[in-house]
Design an enzyme around this catalytic site. Structure first.
Site, PDB file in Angstrom:
ATOM      1  N   LEU A  79       0.882  -1.238   0.084  1.00 12.69           N
ATOM      2  CA  LEU A  79      -0.046  -0.014  -0.034  1.00 12.69           C
ATOM      3  C   LEU A  79       0.815   1.280   0.012  1.00 12.69           C
ATOM      4  O   LEU A  79       1.597   1.514   0.976  1.00 12.69           O
ATOM      5  CB  LEU A  79      -1.142  -0.151   1.069  1.00 12.69           C
ATOM      6  CG  LEU A  79      -1.872  -1.145   1.248  1.00 12.69           C
ATOM      7  CD1 LEU A  79      -2.621  -1.236   2.556  1.00 12.69           C
ATOM      8  CD2 LEU A  79      -2.726  -0.990   0.043  1.00 12.69           C
ATOM      9  N   GLU A  80       0.800   2.102  -1.027  1.00 11.11           N
ATOM     10  CA  GLU A  80       1.745   3.112  -1.393  1.00 11.11           C
ATOM     11  C   GLU A  80       0.947   4.465  -1.097  1.00 11.11           C
ATOM     12  O   GLU A  80       1.475   5.470  -1.291  1.00 11.11           O
ATOM     13  CB  GLU A  80       2.365   3.183  -2.739  1.00 11.11           C
ATOM     14  CG  GLU A  80       3.268   1.843  -2.832  1.00 11.11           C
ATOM     15  CD  GLU A  80       3.752   1.841  -4.270  1.00 11.11           C
ATOM     16  OE1 GLU A  80       3.967   2.977  -4.817  1.00 11.11           O
ATOM     17  OE2 GLU A  80       4.242   0.634  -4.786  1.00 11.11           O
ATOM     18  N   ASN A  81      -0.216   4.261  -0.467  1.00 15.99           N
ATOM     19  CA  ASN A  81      -0.865   5.573  -0.384  1.00 15.99           C
ATOM     20  C   ASN A  81      -1.582   5.784   1.145  1.00 15.99           C
ATOM     21  O   ASN A  81      -2.635   6.197   1.391  1.00 15.99           O
ATOM     22  CB  ASN A  81      -2.170   5.461  -1.166  1.00 15.99           C
ATOM     23  CG  ASN A  81      -1.823   5.573  -2.888  1.00 15.99           C
ATOM     24  OD1 ASN A  81      -1.294   6.610  -3.398  1.00 15.99           O
ATOM     25  ND2 ASN A  81      -2.060   4.552  -3.612  1.00 15.99           N
TER      26      ASN A  81
END
Length: 575
Positions: free
Chosen positions: A400-402
């Site tokens: 999860l990059e957000n």
């Protein structure tokens, strides 16, 4: 999309004071001199495609930074996602027609990283407002006045350099109609088509259908009774009984009303005791590779095309659903040259028979899955486990990059572990910034689930310079960058067996940070044996270091498998 409620504003008439004849004469005089006021038109939203329901129509985003996405959305079925990169702050703008000498209210709902909202070309004072980021939808609001000769302004949003992507929805430029044609009132949407059932568990059925133009939501019916409402084109109906057939239908809704229900389909829940069994043991030293469920110019692969040098294959990616926290998986058969669902499922079993673990990856650059409350944690665990049951995946990868909430992601992974048992494989792929400190949400999550965590393969790329564990700054693309940043995790509480080095498989696999396979091998030697180090040398060695990861097996194939042929054997030779 939402519309601002307009109000007709009328000037109050004077009471006649000298009788009817004088009142008529006075009214006539006012008419001649042009002083009679008629009702002013209601304020409108002058922005076009304000909710991005028509993609990026009427909007221009710098450097190709913007895209219309189906999740997360505040209303309707789409929202804007814009991703800053390098010197580009992901600015998206629209020219809006306005009236001179008029006041307008400007607003938008935003989420994600730093987000700015502003207007230029007003002919008076240009304005903007911003927020440093939020995991929930937040409203930005300001106002502006146009100059005497202003007939159009530029409304814009943008993020900030080096920060996460931001999302925007429901932009409003509310005021007198500038003549550009604002948002049209809705009409009752058409009946949804393409309703199909996907993954099932003993207590749930996943459904999906085709989007309907103009719909802002959908109602899902189970056996004729409304079961849930969603804003996207998929839903998971829960609370069902094992091994039971149900009928499902769906309707589309907006402010104008509800469509007719779709044709009903039948789906049966899973039987008790059909969950996946324990998978192959992960080797002491392992190589992880991401397999792409899409075609972005890299070599298209079947799972069986992935070389034996890879011990863990992360299928990229699961898709978010309108149910917060829940995910599903849709094989891109068309993009993968006709690779069928049946072949894919059979190939998972083939790789597992070869001693490999195949897991489902959640997130990626464009994926946003929010797990920030108890309900979403349960939805995450239930939906991932449903995919494990359905496809036979051995575990889950968190990419999860957000944004990530340590409290609730920990709860989600613990619930998943309780369902799947001790054979569950859990991997993570945080960005470098996420593992700079143990106070970061990603690092906290990893430490919270240390007893069930397999490996953290931090992404040592697309980051620029970062601090090492010795407090010095190291530039990406060097052996020092790999070793000094791995040291932070090793000294921060992770077991060496839970630390891996994540790098691109080729120069085309990432925007920056590619290193030759020989540099990866040198970093592995430095950390495990104290040899082949650069200027940084850790205070001790970590012989049980897990290994390495790459994005992606497809980019590796594009480069002739140069990465896996060099790094795979080296990982297996570690002490």
């Amino acid at each position: 999309m939402e519309r601002s409620a307009g109000r007709s504003r009328r000037r109050r008439r004077s009471r006649p004071v000298l009788g009817g004849t004088l009142a008529v004469v006075a009214a006539a005089a006012l008419t001649v001199t042009g002083l009679v006021s008629t009702a002013q038109a209601a304020d409108v939203n002058n922005a076009k495609n304000a909710g991005f329901e028509s993609g990026l129509a009427n909007w221009t985003c710098s450097g190709g930074s913007g895209a219309a996405v189906s999740s997360p959305v505040r209303s309707g079925t789409s929202a804007l996602k814009a991703t800053p990169a390098g010197q580009d702050n992901a600015k998206c703008s629209q020219s809006v027609k306005v009236k001179p000498n008029s006041t307008y209210a400007l607003s938008s709902w935003v989420q994600g990283g730093y987000a700015y909202l502003g207007v230029s070309g007003t002919g008076t004072t240009d304005v903007s407002t911003w927020t440093p980021g939020s995991s929930n939808w937040t409203k930005l609001s300001t106002s502006f006045k146009t100059g005497a000769n202003t007939t159009s302004v530029t409304v814009y949003t943008h993020g900030w350099y080096g920060q996460a992507a931001y999302f925007a929805d429901d932009v409003e430029v509310t005021g007198p109609d500038g003549g550009g044609g604002g948002e049209e009132p809705p009409v009752v949407p058409a009946t949804p088509a393409g309703l199909t059932a996907g993954a099932t568990t003993t207590s749930s059925v996943a459904l999906s259908w085709n989007a309907v133009s103009g719909a802002t939501g959908y109602r899902v019916y189970r056996n004729g009774t409304q079961a849930t409402t969603v804003t996207g084109t998929s839903a998971t109906v829960t609370g069902l009984t094992a091994d039971t057939a149900y009928q499902f239908s769906v309707s589309a809704t907006n402010a104008a009303g509800e469509s007719a229900k779709s044709a009903a389909i039948t789906a049966r829940t899973a039987k008790q005791g059909t969950g996946p069994g324990p998978g192959p043991a992960v080797p002491k030293h392992a190589v992880t590779g991401y397999w792409q469920n899409f075609n972005n110019g890299a070599a298209v692969q079947k799972l069986t095309d992935v070389p034996a040098d890879y011990d863990i294959i992360a299928v990229s990616f699961a898709d978010a659903t309108p149910t917060q926290g829940a995910v599903t998986f849709n094989l891109d058969t068309a993009g993968l040259g006709g690779y069928t669902d049946a072949q894919f499922r059979a190939d998972i079993k083939t790789k597992q028979a070869q001693g490999k673990n195949v897991i489902i990856s959640i997130g990626g650059e464009l994926g946003t899955v929010r797990v920030d409350n108890d309900a979403s944690a349960t939805a995450f665990a239930d939906s991932v486990y449903a995919l494990m049951q359905d496809y036979g995946f051995n575990g889950v990868d968190i990419d999860l990059e957000n944004g990530l909430n340590a409290t609730y992601m920990t709860k989600a992974l613990r619930q998943l572990s309780a369902k799947a048992g001790s054979g569950l494989v859990i991997t993570m792929a945080p960005q470098t910034i996420d593992m700079q400190s143990t106070s970061g949400e990603y690092f906290k999550t990893a430490l919270n689930v240390k007893d069930i965590l397999t490996v953290v393969n931090m992404q040592y790329y697309n980051s620029g310079s970062m601090l090492g564990c010795d407090g010095k700054v190291y530039s990406q693309g060097s052996v020092d960058f790999l070793t000094a940043l791995a040291c932070i995790q090793l000294e921060g509480g992770l077991d060496p067996s839970q630390v891996g080095i994540g790098v691109p498989a080729s120069t085309r696999g990432a925007g920056s940070g590619y290193v030759a396979p020989s540099v990866v091998n040198a970093a592995l030697d430095c950390l495990t044996k104290g040899t082949n180090c650069g200027s940084f040398k850790p205070s001790k060695t970590y012989p049980s270091l897990r290994g390495a990861m790459t994005w992606s097996t497809n980019w590796d194939a594009t480069a002739g498998f140069a990465w896996s042929k060099a790094v795979g054997p080296h990982v297996r030779s570690l002490p």
